[in-house]
Each structure stands twice: as C-alpha cells, then as structure tokens.
Design an enzyme around this catalytic site. Structure first.
Site, PDB file in Angstrom:
ATOM      1  N   MET A  26     -12.682  14.613  61.076  1.00  0.00           N
ATOM      2  CA  MET A  26     -11.698  15.050  60.089  1.00  0.00           C
ATOM      3  C   MET A  26     -11.436  13.918  59.099  1.00  0.00           C
ATOM      4  O   MET A  26     -11.456  14.095  57.894  1.00  0.00           O
ATOM      5  CB  MET A  26     -10.364  15.383  60.783  1.00  0.00           C
ATOM      6  CG  MET A  26     -10.450  16.506  61.784  1.00  0.00           C
ATOM      7  SD  MET A  26      -8.872  16.724  62.657  1.00  0.00           S
ATOM      8  CE  MET A  26      -9.294  16.090  64.247  1.00  0.00           C
ATOM      9  N   PHE A  71     -13.694   6.352  61.231  1.00  0.00           N
ATOM     10  CA  PHE A  71     -12.944   6.287  62.500  1.00  0.00           C
ATOM     11  C   PHE A  71     -13.347   7.412  63.461  1.00  0.00           C
ATOM     12  O   PHE A  71     -12.490   7.932  64.186  1.00  0.00           O
ATOM     13  CB  PHE A  71     -11.429   6.411  62.266  1.00  0.00           C
ATOM     14  CG  PHE A  71     -10.816   5.385  61.362  1.00  0.00           C
ATOM     15  CD1 PHE A  71     -11.294   4.089  61.314  1.00  0.00           C
ATOM     16  CD2 PHE A  71      -9.722   5.711  60.580  1.00  0.00           C
ATOM     17  CE1 PHE A  71     -10.699   3.139  60.494  1.00  0.00           C
ATOM     18  CE2 PHE A  71      -9.125   4.778  59.750  1.00  0.00           C
ATOM     19  CZ  PHE A  71      -9.613   3.485  59.698  1.00  0.00           C
ATOM     20  N   GLU A 131      -4.975  18.736  71.875  1.00  0.00           N
ATOM     21  CA  GLU A 131      -5.351  17.335  71.643  1.00  0.00           C
ATOM     22  C   GLU A 131      -4.136  16.435  71.867  1.00  0.00           C
ATOM     23  O   GLU A 131      -4.216  15.395  72.519  1.00  0.00           O
ATOM     24  CB  GLU A 131      -5.878  17.178  70.204  1.00  0.00           C
ATOM     25  CG  GLU A 131      -6.045  15.720  69.793  1.00  0.00           C
ATOM     26  CD  GLU A 131      -6.882  15.526  68.527  1.00  0.00           C
ATOM     27  OE1 GLU A 131      -7.371  16.520  67.971  1.00  0.00           O
ATOM     28  OE2 GLU A 131      -7.055  14.369  68.116  1.00  0.00           O
TER      29      GLU A 131
HETATM   30  C1  LIG Z   1      -9.876   4.315  67.405  1.00  0.00           C
HETATM   31  C2  LIG Z   1      -9.697   5.497  66.504  1.00  0.00           C
HETATM   32  C3  LIG Z   1     -10.313   6.710  66.833  1.00  0.00           C
HETATM   33  C4  LIG Z   1     -10.185   7.814  65.988  1.00  0.00           C
HETATM   34  N1  LIG Z   1     -10.885   8.962  66.264  1.00  0.00           N
HETATM   35  C5  LIG Z   1     -10.928   9.943  65.322  1.00  0.00           C
HETATM   36  C6  LIG Z   1     -11.822  11.056  65.484  1.00  0.00           C
HETATM   37  O1  LIG Z   1     -12.544  11.169  66.488  1.00  0.00           O
HETATM   38  N2  LIG Z   1     -11.862  11.984  64.506  1.00  0.00           N
HETATM   39  C7  LIG Z   1     -11.092  11.898  63.366  1.00  0.00           C
HETATM   40  O2  LIG Z   1     -11.177  12.777  62.526  1.00  0.00           O
HETATM   41  N3  LIG Z   1     -10.234  10.856  63.200  1.00  0.00           N
HETATM   42  C8  LIG Z   1     -10.151   9.881  64.135  1.00  0.00           C
HETATM   43  N4  LIG Z   1      -9.317   8.799  63.948  1.00  0.00           N
HETATM   44  C9  LIG Z   1      -8.488   8.735  62.745  1.00  0.00           C
HETATM   45  C10 LIG Z   1      -7.009   8.944  63.020  1.00  0.00           C
HETATM   46  O3  LIG Z   1      -6.745  10.269  63.409  1.00  0.00           O
HETATM   47  C11 LIG Z   1      -6.261   8.522  61.752  1.00  0.00           C
HETATM   48  O4  LIG Z   1      -6.377   7.105  61.663  1.00  0.00           O
HETATM   49  C12 LIG Z   1      -4.810   8.948  61.768  1.00  0.00           C
HETATM   50  O5  LIG Z   1      -4.699  10.348  61.658  1.00  0.00           O
HETATM   51  C13 LIG Z   1      -4.005   8.293  60.622  1.00  0.00           C
HETATM   52  O6  LIG Z   1      -4.637   8.452  59.410  1.00  0.00           O
HETATM   53  P1  LIG Z   1      -4.858   7.153  58.477  1.00  0.00           P
HETATM   54  O7  LIG Z   1      -5.490   6.100  59.302  1.00  0.00           O
HETATM   55  O8  LIG Z   1      -5.555   7.595  57.255  1.00  0.00           O
HETATM   56  O9  LIG Z   1      -3.391   6.663  58.120  1.00  0.00           O
HETATM   57  P2  LIG Z   1      -2.477   7.197  56.908  1.00  0.00           P
HETATM   58  O10 LIG Z   1      -2.498   8.683  56.878  1.00  0.00           O
HETATM   59  O11 LIG Z   1      -2.864   6.465  55.688  1.00  0.00           O
HETATM   60  O12 LIG Z   1      -1.058   6.699  57.391  1.00  0.00           O
HETATM   61  C14 LIG Z   1      -0.612   5.343  57.274  1.00  0.00           C
HETATM   62  C15 LIG Z   1       0.828   5.286  57.773  1.00  0.00           C
HETATM   63  O13 LIG Z   1       1.648   6.123  56.940  1.00  0.00           O
HETATM   64  C16 LIG Z   1       2.344   7.045  57.754  1.00  0.00           C
HETATM   65  N5  LIG Z   1       2.500   8.315  57.038  1.00  0.00           N
HETATM   66  C17 LIG Z   1       1.535   9.089  56.492  1.00  0.00           C
HETATM   67  N6  LIG Z   1       2.086  10.202  55.972  1.00  0.00           N
HETATM   68  C18 LIG Z   1       3.411  10.139  56.207  1.00  0.00           C
HETATM   69  C19 LIG Z   1       4.525  10.997  55.927  1.00  0.00           C
HETATM   70  N7  LIG Z   1       4.347  12.168  55.320  1.00  0.00           N
HETATM   71  N8  LIG Z   1       5.750  10.588  56.310  1.00  0.00           N
HETATM   72  C20 LIG Z   1       5.930   9.423  56.953  1.00  0.00           C
HETATM   73  N9  LIG Z   1       4.929   8.584  57.257  1.00  0.00           N
HETATM   74  C21 LIG Z   1       3.689   8.939  56.898  1.00  0.00           C
HETATM   75  C22 LIG Z   1       1.476   7.230  58.982  1.00  0.00           C
HETATM   76  O14 LIG Z   1       2.241   7.734  60.064  1.00  0.00           O
HETATM   77  C23 LIG Z   1       0.993   5.806  59.200  1.00  0.00           C
HETATM   78  O15 LIG Z   1       1.975   5.073  59.870  1.00  0.00           O
HETATM   79  C24 LIG Z   1      -9.401   7.707  64.809  1.00  0.00           C
HETATM   80  C25 LIG Z   1      -8.762   6.502  64.498  1.00  0.00           C
HETATM   81  C26 LIG Z   1      -8.939   5.397  65.307  1.00  0.00           C
HETATM   82  C27 LIG Z   1      -8.327   4.104  64.886  1.00  0.00           C
END
Ligand SMILES: Cc1cc2nc3c(=O)[nH]c(=O)nc-3n(C[C@H](O)[C@H](O)[C@H](O)COP(=O)(O)OP(=O)(O)OC[C@H]3O[C@@H](n4cnc5c(N)ncnc54)[C@H](O)[C@@H]3O)c2cc1C
Length: 380
Positions: free
Chosen positions: A126, A157, A243
């Site tokens: 995703m 990721f 999940e």
């Molecule tokens: C080890 C690991 C494994 C993973 N495995 C997968 C996988 O298999 N498949 C996959 O698709 N993804 C995977 N991910 C991705 C993971 O789901 C995302 O990192 C996560 O959803 C957060 O997205 P982002 O990193 O873009 O952070 P962002 O969306 O940029 O968020 C950054 C910060 O802002 C906050 N924030 C964002 N929006 C809001 C809001 N509306 N209000 C308040 N706070 C907010 C978030 O909570 C966070 O603290 C993985 C990540 C890691 C590190």
C-alpha cells in the site's frame, strides 16, 4: 487471571508452534538477522507443519478454520520467542483474508496451494514514498489495455518485499476516482518490469526483509485483478480490522513477556546489598505494568473471541491496536530502564524487544490514525 478463551486443542497447537520455533527458527535466527532476511526453507517447513493458511479452506491445502484463536497462539509464541522476522502472521492474518474472501475460484486454485505449502510467500504493498497514512495520495497507477493492465509506480516499506512471490499492489485504476479509484492488482515474481529495491536497514526486526518495490510498465493480466474494480478502499477497510487485531495480539504478548523477563531480572540483580526487587520504586514499577497488562489482556481476549465469532468491528480493533501497542512501547522502555546498562546491550532480550517492538505503533495504521477512526465513529 487465568485466560478463559482457549480449549485443549489450542493448547496442543501452542505446543506444536513451540516445537517448530525450537527446531526450525531459533537455531537459525541469529544468522537471519545478520543476513537481513529469513530462509525460504523456513517458510516451506512452516507449510509442512500446517502453520500457513490456517483459515484457508482445506480443499486448497489450508487448515480450514475461522477460529482466530489459532492465529493468536501463533502470534503470541513468535513474539515470546523474539522471532518476528519469519512473518507468518502477516502472510496468514493480513494477506490471507484478501485471497480467501476476494479471489475468484480460478485465482484461488492458482494461488492458495502455494500460499499454504510455503512456496508462495506474500506481501501487500500500500505504502508509497509520498503516501502512508493517507492512502488517497497513492500515485502508482494502472492503465487499462484491454486484456491487461500496464502498471507503473513504486512502493516502500514493504514487509516480505524481497522474498515475496505474490504481491497485492494497491494501484490507481481510475485517475479521477479519489479513494474510489483504487484497485488491488496481484503482481507475481518474474513479471517483466517488476523490480525490488533495497532491503531497508531498520533499527529492529533485523531478520525481516522490508523493501522498496518498483513497477515499470508491468503487464498485469486482467485475471490478476483481486476483488472489485475500483473497490480497493472498501476491501482494505474490511480487512484492516484483522490486521490491527493481529498486531495488538502480538503487542500484549510482548508486554507480558517483557514483564516476566524483568521480574526475574530484578529478583536476581543486587544493588546496595539487596535485590532490586526489594526497593519500593521497582516494586511499584512492576505492579503498575502488571496491572496495565492484566487489564489490557482482558480486553484483548474479548476482541479475539469476538473476532472468531465475526462480531469485532473496525473501531474496537483500532482501540485494541493503539492501546496494546502503546502499552508495549511503554513497558519496553520501563523494562529496559530496570535492566540498567545491560538493557542497552543487544544480547539481552529486553534490548531486542525494545527495538523490534518500536514499529508496532506505526505500521498497520499509526496510533494517531487509530484515534482518528475512533473519534470519527463517536463524533462524526
Ligand atoms: C518495518 C515496516 C514495515 C511495514 N510494512 C508495510 C507493508 O508490508 N505494507 C505497506 O503497505 N506498508 C508497510 N509499512 C508502512 C507503514 O504502514 C507506514 O509507515 C505507516 O502507515 C505510516 O505511514 P508513513 O510512514 O507515510 O507516515 P505518515 O503518514 O507520513 O505519518 C507521519 C506522522 O504523522 C502522523 N499523521 C499522519 N496523518 C495524521 C492525521 N491525520 N492526524 C494526526 N497525525 C497524523 C502519523 O501518525 C505519523 O506519526 C511498513 C513500515 C515499516 C516501518
């Protein structure tokens, strides 16, 4: 409090999982952490042992049970063993439901036998460099070319990203459709234009391959559309509850295990002539963590049985996820502190649990997003 959700068959399954861990995982785990990836043989062994596809119907080689308690046992034992790298929970509980509930009969026959015997390792993609919490920002797109799609874009990721043979990719199939313009396309190993990037260097879960994926003019047959065209958002919302529960189950198991390790440690370790366990501050720390774990355990066990009965909703799964993972994070930090300098040494289980567990409040939907979901359900 004695847990009340398990029957003798779950206890027997727990013994099987423990034996599997001792035989097929723990002897190799240190090497897998150095390699940044687990061996494919372990997946095969898990398939042979009947640990893959627990909920997949027997006719496709699965366990044929909708009883989530088996998944809970698996998650708890892998967590206690400190072996998150072999991501059976991701495969079974997170990706499995997409295949069992959305695949056509032809797709099930094509994909599920390999899913269950360990020859087809799976991933779900995703997240993109510019779109994590907000999936509406997904840019990976697929163009309709009659009998196939042409897929372009990149993901990051992605757990199992290097090993995966089958990746469920969330892609935009209708440019102007917003959240309603996304579909699930299954990309398979060997498709032209499908490439893996780096196996990402993480602070924890070192044996888990988490990777970037690139798609350049990948020709995806129409037969690999999973579920409804433009229906990805609804499919994701349906499946994300499991999940989140799955992550919450491992989180409370981790917190309980950390507490056990730390209780033993403070009884043995002496300072100022007496065991740490005799100091009031330490006793209060342990008492507070034990109370929080016990209260959380009760809620989690109720969520597990509700989910097995098909009655757990997305809001309660979100509550379980943020609460249990934040508890895990707090407990890991406090337990590390109680180990003093030894807690900072990688060879101590508490140190590994601290770094392995840190991601739990982030993936599968962050704590903040869980609160958004709960808030929206209460306040509109
Ligand atoms: C080890 C690991 C494994 C993973 N495995 C997968 C996988 O298999 N498949 C996959 O698709 N993804 C995977 N991910 C991705 C993971 O789901 C995302 O990192 C996560 O959803 C957060 O997205 P982002 O990193 O873009 O952070 P962002 O969306 O940029 O968020 C950054 C910060 O802002 C906050 N924030 C964002 N929006 C809001 C809001 N509306 N209000 C308040 N706070 C907010 C978030 O909570 C966070 O603290 C993985 C990540 C890691 C590190």
């Amino acid at each position: 409090m004695k847990r009340q959700i398990f029957a003798p068959e779950h206890d027997a399954f727990r013994e099987t999982v423990r034996a599997f861990l001792a035989r097929e995982v723990l002897p190799y785990y240190e090497q897998w952490e150095k390699d940044g990836i687990v061996s494919r043989d372990a997946w095969r062994a898990a398939g042979k042992q009947g640990l893959l596809g627990l909920a997949v119907p027997e006719e496709y080689g699965g366990g044929g049970t909708a009883d989530f308690r088996y998944s809970a046992v698996l998650a708890e034992e892998f967590t206690r063993a400190g072996a998150p790298g072999l991501a059976l929970g991701l495969h079974n509980d997170i990706i499995g439901p997409y295949l069992t509930s959305l695949a056509t009969e032809e797709q099930k026959r094509r994909w599920l036998p390999g899913f269950c015997d360990g020859s087809t390792i799976t991933a779900i993609a995703m997240t993109e460099p510019g779109a994590g919490s907000d999936l509406q920002g997904i840019k990976t797109h697929a163009e309709d070319r009659g009998d196939h799609w042409v897929l372009n874009g990149s993901k990051t990721f992605i757990s199992n990203g290097i090993l995966a043979d089958l990746v469920i990719v969330v892609a935009r199939t209708t440019p102007e459709g917003g959240a309603r313009g996304l579909s699930l396309l299954v990309v398979e190993r060997g498709m032209d234009g499908f490439e893996r990037g780096r196996n990402l260097d993480k602070i924890g879960q070192k044996a888990q391959d988490t990777a970037e994926l690139f798609f350049t003019d990948v020709r995806v047959p129409k037969a690999n559309l999973l579920g409804e065209l433009n229906g990805a958002f609804v499919h994701l919302m349906t499946n994300l509850a499991q999940e989140r529960l799955s992550i919450a189950v491992s989180a409370i198991a981790a917190a309980e295990h950390l507490l056990e390790i730390t209780t033993d440690y403070v009884k043995e370790r002496e300072a100022f002539g007496r065991p740490l366990a005799t100091k009031q501050h330490i006793r209060f720390e342990v008492a507070e963590m034990a109370t929080e774990c016990a209260v959380t355990r009760t809620f989690l066990d109720r969520c597990i049985t509700d989910h097995s009965d098909g009655t757990l909703d997305a809001v309660h799964a979100s509550m379980a996820k943020w609460w249990a993972t934040e508890l895990q994070k707090r407990v890991a930090d406090r337990c590390l502190q109680l180990h003093g300098g030894y807690g900072y040494m990688s060879e101590y289980p508490v140190a590994k649990a601290f770094t392995d567990g840190r991601i739990q409040t982030i993936y599968g939907g962050t704590t903040e997003i869980m609160k958004e979901i709960i808030g929206r359900s209460l306040l509109g």
